[in-house]
Design a protein around this motif. Structure first.
Motif, short mmCIF file in Angstrom:
data_model
loop_
_atom_site.label_atom_id
_atom_site.label_comp_id
_atom_site.label_asym_id
_atom_site.label_seq_id
_atom_site.Cartn_x
_atom_site.Cartn_y
_atom_site.Cartn_z
N ASP A 19 -0.14 1.71 -3.99
CA ASP A 19 -0.44 2.44 -2.76
C ASP A 19 -1.90 2.25 -2.34
O ASP A 19 -2.20 2.07 -1.16
CB ASP A 19 -0.14 3.93 -2.93
CG ASP A 19 1.35 4.24 -2.87
OD1 ASP A 19 2.11 3.39 -2.36
OD2 ASP A 19 1.76 5.33 -3.31
N ARG A 120 -2.49 11.03 -1.65
CA ARG A 120 -1.37 10.59 -0.81
C ARG A 120 -1.11 11.53 0.36
O ARG A 120 -0.90 11.07 1.50
CB ARG A 120 -0.10 10.48 -1.66
CG ARG A 120 -0.07 9.27 -2.59
CD ARG A 120 1.28 9.13 -3.29
NE ARG A 120 1.34 7.90 -4.08
CZ ARG A 120 1.21 7.85 -5.41
NH1 ARG A 120 1.03 8.98 -6.08
NH2 ARG A 120 1.28 6.70 -6.05
N ILE A 125 1.15 9.41 2.84
CA ILE A 125 1.89 8.48 1.98
C ILE A 125 2.94 9.26 1.19
O ILE A 125 2.61 10.25 0.53
CB ILE A 125 0.95 7.75 1.02
CG1 ILE A 125 -0.08 6.91 1.80
CG2 ILE A 125 1.74 6.86 0.06
CD1 ILE A 125 -1.15 6.31 0.92
#
Length: 205
Positions: A19, A120, A125
């Motif tokens: 990520d 995140r 995300i």
């Protein structure tokens, strides 16, 4: 217990690296869920934690006057590279380590899951965590005193019920919701409060 933690930890570290590799420079400087820390700071902390050893942690705590916040700040400064790429490379190099500070091994899962959401969620995300990793992290947090970064005192008098796992913890006013939302909330992340229901939510809030 000693060996079965690491495959879960390593899987989460690998997902984190994937990520982070997609982020641009501006995203690395976005505020995280950790007050005062950017995404870059959180990642530096994750590098420092991955590198940590029992002896090294003991020395760091002694030098920090047994102040966890001061120890964490120094760890971020130590592990943060001059650029996001440098910090990410340091995480790659530490990702498969099995060293740990003086703490139960399930705290390694807490670090990966909670800090994973710390970077995140602000960036939008989505990540599907291992249910076992989340459940074990939640059990670890509620069994650990707030003095050591846990939530034992916070959850006294409430009953946590996960809606997506076979998990019920405690007695008292009920709080229901996804295990990840319960974990984030007992870890001081208010961002997941609206995912919870029940008369005990106000107590956690």
């Amino acid at each position: 217990m000693r060996n079965d933690v690491w495959p879960l930890v390593h899987a989460e570290r690998a997902a984190t690296i994937d990520d982070l590799a997609r982020l641009d420079t501006a995203q690395w400087e976005q505020p995280s869920l950790c007050a005062g820390w950017t995404v870059h700071d959180v990642v530096a902390h994750m590098v420092d934690v991955a590198r940590s050893t029992r002896v090294g942690f003991a020395v760091d705590m002694l030098r920090a006057g047994f102040d966890f916040d001061r120890q964490n700040t120094r760890g971020v400064e130590r592990a943060r590279g001059a650029t996001p790429e440098e910090t990410l490379q340091r995480l790659r190099e530490a990702a498969t380590r099995t060293s740990t500070p003086i703490a139960p091994l399930n705290t390694r899962l807490v670090e990966e899951v909670v800090h994973g959401e710390d970077f995140r969620r602000p960036l939008g995300i989505s990540h599907s965590y291992s249910q076992e990793a989340v459940v074990r992290s939640l059990r670890q947090q509620v069994g650990t005193s707030t003095t050591f970064g846990g939530a034992k005192e916070l959850v006294a008098g409430v009953r946590l019920v996960a809606t997506d796992a076979d998990l019920t913890i405690g007695d008292g006013l009920e709080v229901t919701g996804p295990a990840l939302a319960l974990l984030l909330t007992v870890s001081g992340r208010r961002v997941a409060l609206d995912e919870l229901d029940g008369p005990g939510v106000a107590t956690l809030a």
